[in-house]
Design a protein around this motif. Sequence first.
Motif, mmCIF file in Angstrom:
data_model
loop_
_atom_site.group_PDB
_atom_site.id
_atom_site.type_symbol
_atom_site.label_atom_id
_atom_site.label_comp_id
_atom_site.label_asym_id
_atom_site.label_seq_id
_atom_site.Cartn_x
_atom_site.Cartn_y
_atom_site.Cartn_z
ATOM 1 N N ALA A 1 0.803 -1.219 0.000
ATOM 2 C CA ALA A 1 0.000 0.000 0.000
ATOM 3 C C ALA A 1 0.839 1.273 0.000
ATOM 4 C CB ALA A 1 -0.931 0.004 1.213
ATOM 5 N N ILE A 2 2.117 1.172 0.338
ATOM 6 C CA ILE A 2 2.945 2.379 0.457
ATOM 7 C C ILE A 2 2.980 3.188 -0.846
ATOM 8 C CG2 ILE A 2 5.295 3.244 0.863
ATOM 9 C CD1 ILE A 2 5.532 1.039 3.030
ATOM 10 N N PRO A 3 3.268 2.578 -2.007
ATOM 11 C CA PRO A 3 3.263 3.399 -3.234
ATOM 12 C C PRO A 3 1.886 4.005 -3.537
ATOM 13 C CG PRO A 3 4.331 1.284 -3.637
ATOM 14 C CD PRO A 3 3.718 1.212 -2.279
ATOM 15 N N ARG A 4 0.817 3.265 -3.295
ATOM 16 C CA ARG A 4 -0.534 3.799 -3.518
ATOM 17 C C ARG A 4 -0.806 4.962 -2.580
ATOM 18 N NH1 ARG A 4 -1.946 -1.612 -2.873
ATOM 19 N NH2 ARG A 4 -3.280 -1.092 -1.104
ATOM 20 N N MET A 5 -0.364 4.830 -1.328
ATOM 21 C CA MET A 5 -0.568 5.877 -0.331
ATOM 22 C C MET A 5 0.182 7.149 -0.741
ATOM 23 S SD MET A 5 0.454 5.859 3.712
ATOM 24 C CE MET A 5 2.208 5.736 3.364
ATOM 25 N N VAL A 6 1.426 7.004 -1.161
ATOM 26 C CA VAL A 6 2.217 8.163 -1.581
ATOM 27 C C VAL A 6 1.535 8.857 -2.757
ATOM 28 C CG1 VAL A 6 4.417 8.891 -2.599
ATOM 29 C CG2 VAL A 6 4.407 7.279 -0.695
ATOM 30 N N ALA B 1 8.340 2.161 11.570
ATOM 31 C CA ALA B 1 7.151 2.314 12.418
ATOM 32 C C ALA B 1 6.176 3.306 11.796
ATOM 33 C CB ALA B 1 7.557 2.756 13.820
ATOM 34 N N SER B 2 6.702 4.411 11.291
ATOM 35 C CA SER B 2 5.841 5.427 10.679
ATOM 36 C C SER B 2 5.201 4.918 9.399
ATOM 37 C CB SER B 2 6.646 6.692 10.385
ATOM 38 O OG SER B 2 7.114 7.260 11.574
ATOM 39 N N LEU B 3 6.006 4.324 8.522
ATOM 40 C CA LEU B 3 5.475 3.834 7.248
ATOM 41 C C LEU B 3 4.448 2.724 7.438
ATOM 42 C CD1 LEU B 3 8.528 3.750 4.818
ATOM 43 C CD2 LEU B 3 6.441 5.084 4.569
ATOM 44 N N LEU B 4 4.747 1.784 8.309
ATOM 45 C CA LEU B 4 3.812 0.675 8.512
ATOM 46 C C LEU B 4 2.533 1.152 9.192
ATOM 47 C CD1 LEU B 4 6.235 -2.211 9.487
ATOM 48 C CD2 LEU B 4 5.048 -1.865 7.318
ATOM 49 N N GLY B 5 2.669 2.063 10.146
ATOM 50 C CA GLY B 5 1.473 2.604 10.801
ATOM 51 C C GLY B 5 0.613 3.393 9.839
ATOM 52 N N GLU B 6 1.239 4.286 9.069
ATOM 53 C CA GLU B 6 0.494 5.112 8.108
ATOM 54 C C GLU B 6 -0.111 4.264 7.002
ATOM 55 O OE1 GLU B 6 -0.308 8.180 8.440
ATOM 56 O OE2 GLU B 6 1.038 8.757 10.049
ATOM 57 N N SER B 7 0.642 3.294 6.491
ATOM 58 C CA SER B 7 0.102 2.470 5.409
ATOM 59 C C SER B 7 -1.032 1.581 5.916
ATOM 60 C CB SER B 7 1.196 1.628 4.745
ATOM 61 O OG SER B 7 1.744 0.698 5.650
ATOM 62 N N GLY B 8 -0.986 1.175 7.171
ATOM 63 C CA GLY B 8 -2.103 0.415 7.742
ATOM 64 C C GLY B 8 -3.361 1.256 7.804
ATOM 65 N N ARG B 9 -3.205 2.510 8.214
ATOM 66 C CA ARG B 9 -4.365 3.420 8.218
ATOM 67 C C ARG B 9 -4.865 3.673 6.805
ATOM 68 N NH1 ARG B 9 -1.554 4.818 12.674
ATOM 69 N NH2 ARG B 9 -0.078 6.271 11.745
ATOM 70 N N TYR B 10 -3.959 3.720 5.839
ATOM 71 C CA TYR B 10 -4.367 3.929 4.451
ATOM 72 C C TYR B 10 -5.139 2.717 3.919
ATOM 73 C CZ TYR B 10 -4.284 4.802 -0.513
ATOM 74 O OH TYR B 10 -4.663 4.983 -1.817
ATOM 75 N N GLU C 1 -8.835 2.752 2.412
ATOM 76 C CA GLU C 1 -9.249 2.149 1.133
ATOM 77 C C GLU C 1 -10.438 1.214 1.329
ATOM 78 O OE1 GLU C 1 -5.481 1.744 -1.846
ATOM 79 O OE2 GLU C 1 -5.545 0.321 -0.192
ATOM 80 N N ARG C 2 -10.400 0.434 2.382
ATOM 81 C CA ARG C 2 -11.518 -0.485 2.653
ATOM 82 C C ARG C 2 -12.819 0.279 2.862
ATOM 83 N NH1 ARG C 2 -8.657 -4.642 6.957
ATOM 84 N NH2 ARG C 2 -7.299 -5.670 5.445
ATOM 85 N N HIS C 3 -12.756 1.378 3.603
ATOM 86 C CA HIS C 3 -13.954 2.184 3.857
ATOM 87 C C HIS C 3 -14.470 2.827 2.569
ATOM 88 C CE1 HIS C 3 -13.950 1.577 8.126
ATOM 89 N NE2 HIS C 3 -12.714 2.055 8.249
ATOM 90 N N VAL C 4 -13.568 3.295 1.722
ATOM 91 C CA VAL C 4 -13.965 3.913 0.455
ATOM 92 C C VAL C 4 -14.637 2.875 -0.437
ATOM 93 C CG1 VAL C 4 -13.071 4.936 -1.690
ATOM 94 C CG2 VAL C 4 -12.257 5.766 0.528
ATOM 95 N N ILE C 5 -14.057 1.697 -0.525
ATOM 96 C CA ILE C 5 -14.639 0.626 -1.350
ATOM 97 C C ILE C 5 -15.995 0.221 -0.799
ATOM 98 C CG2 ILE C 5 -14.366 -1.799 -2.022
ATOM 99 C CD1 ILE C 5 -11.312 -1.199 -2.198
#
Length: 115
Positions: free
Chosen positions: A32-37, A91-100, A104-108
Motif C-alpha cells: 500500500a505504500i506506493p498507492r498511499m504516496v 514504524a511510521s510507514l507501517l502505521g500510516e500504510s495500515g491506516r491507508y 481504502e476499505r472504507h472507500v470501497i
Amino acid sequence: MMAKAARAAAAWRTYREVTRPGSPKLTARLRAIPRMVGAVMRGQYAGLGKGKLAMLGLGVVYLISPIDVVPDFLMLIGVADDFGVFLWLMASLLGESGRYVEHERHVIQARLEES
C-alpha cells in the motif's frame, strides 16, 4: 537515551498493530505504500500530510545517503543513529500504510453501498 527508548516503543507498538487480528497484515501494508504516496500527492488521502510524507522521504534519503550525521566508523554510535532512523521510518510507514489500507476499505465499502 530517551529518544532510543521512544523509537523502540514505537517499533513495538507497530509490531503489535501489524499482528493484531483483523488489522492489515505486513504484506498489505508494504504494497500500500506506493498507492498511499500517490494518493497523498494527488490530494486524495488527507490522513497523511505532505509535510509528514516529506519527513518520511528525508528518512529514506538519510538511510541511503553516504553522508551521515554521526559517521559509521564510530561503531556503536554511528550505527545506532542509522538504526534509530530505520526504526522510526518503519514504524511510521507501517502505521500510516495500515491506516491507508483501512481508508481504502472504507472507500470501497461506501462505493458498494451506493450501488
